[in-house]
Design an enzyme around this catalytic site. Structure first.
Site, PDB file in Angstrom:
ATOM      1  N   HIS A   1     -10.127  -5.439  -3.451  1.00  0.00           N
ATOM      2  CA  HIS A   1      -8.873  -5.584  -2.709  1.00  0.00           C
ATOM      3  C   HIS A   1      -9.418  -5.714  -1.212  1.00  0.00           C
ATOM      4  CE1 HIS A   1      -9.810  -1.189  -2.470  1.00  0.00           C
ATOM      5  NE2 HIS A   1      -9.126  -1.610  -1.307  1.00  0.00           N
TER       6      HIS A   1
ATOM      7  N   ASP B   1       1.031  -1.186   0.049  1.00  0.00           N
ATOM      8  CA  ASP B   1       0.096  -0.240   0.445  1.00  0.00           C
ATOM      9  C   ASP B   1       0.899   0.800   0.544  1.00  0.00           C
ATOM     10  OD1 ASP B   1      -2.873   0.833   0.971  1.00  0.00           O
ATOM     11  OD2 ASP B   1      -1.749   2.405   1.047  1.00  0.00           O
TER      12      ASP B   1
END
Ligand code: 5GP
Ligand code: ZN
Length: 107
Positions: free
Chosen positions: A98, A29
């Site tokens: 996700h 991320d």
């Protein structure tokens, strides 16, 4: 259709990829909320859990099995959190399904 995670899957957009197979991709991320914060996505564009179809059931299972491997590879196998935000009201900002994998490295 513009989708940042499709662009990452198609290698049109850079990401720190940690796992890839024919159907799934995982990468760090960009704004980590834990020392390990990985996003695991299907390469197929599915907007959210709400948009998954019956035919996507095996793919959703593959994502979880990939996570098992990624957790071991990232050194968080002893314990980690999985989070899936669904829709704006659920905190979803990127409209490509996700799974967040969040953890602290095993000691
Ligand atoms: P959501 O809130 O949709 O569940 O989470 C989207 C996540 O994607 C956020 O944690 C955000 O930091 C991450 N993100 C957004 N754009 C990018 C990007 O271009 N690259 C990477 N690696 N992560 C991104
Ligand atoms: Zn997409």
């Amino acid at each position: 259709m513009e989708c940042i995670f499709c662009d990452i899957a198609n290698k049109k957009q850079e990401a720190n990829i940690v796992y890839e197979d024919t159907k799934c991709l995982a990468f760090h991320d960009i704004h980590p909320k834990a020392s390990v914060h990985i996003l695991v996505i299907p390469k197929k564009h599915i907007e959210s859990v709400n948009d998954a179809k019956q035919e996507d059931a095996p793919l959703l299972g593959e994502l979880l099995l990939a996570i098992k491997e990624i957790a071991a590879q990232q050194g968080v196998q002893q314990g980690y959190k999985l989070a899936v935000n669904v829709g704006r009201k659920g905190g979803q900002i990127v409209d490509h399904l996700h799974i967040h994998l969040l953890g602290e490295k095993d000691v």
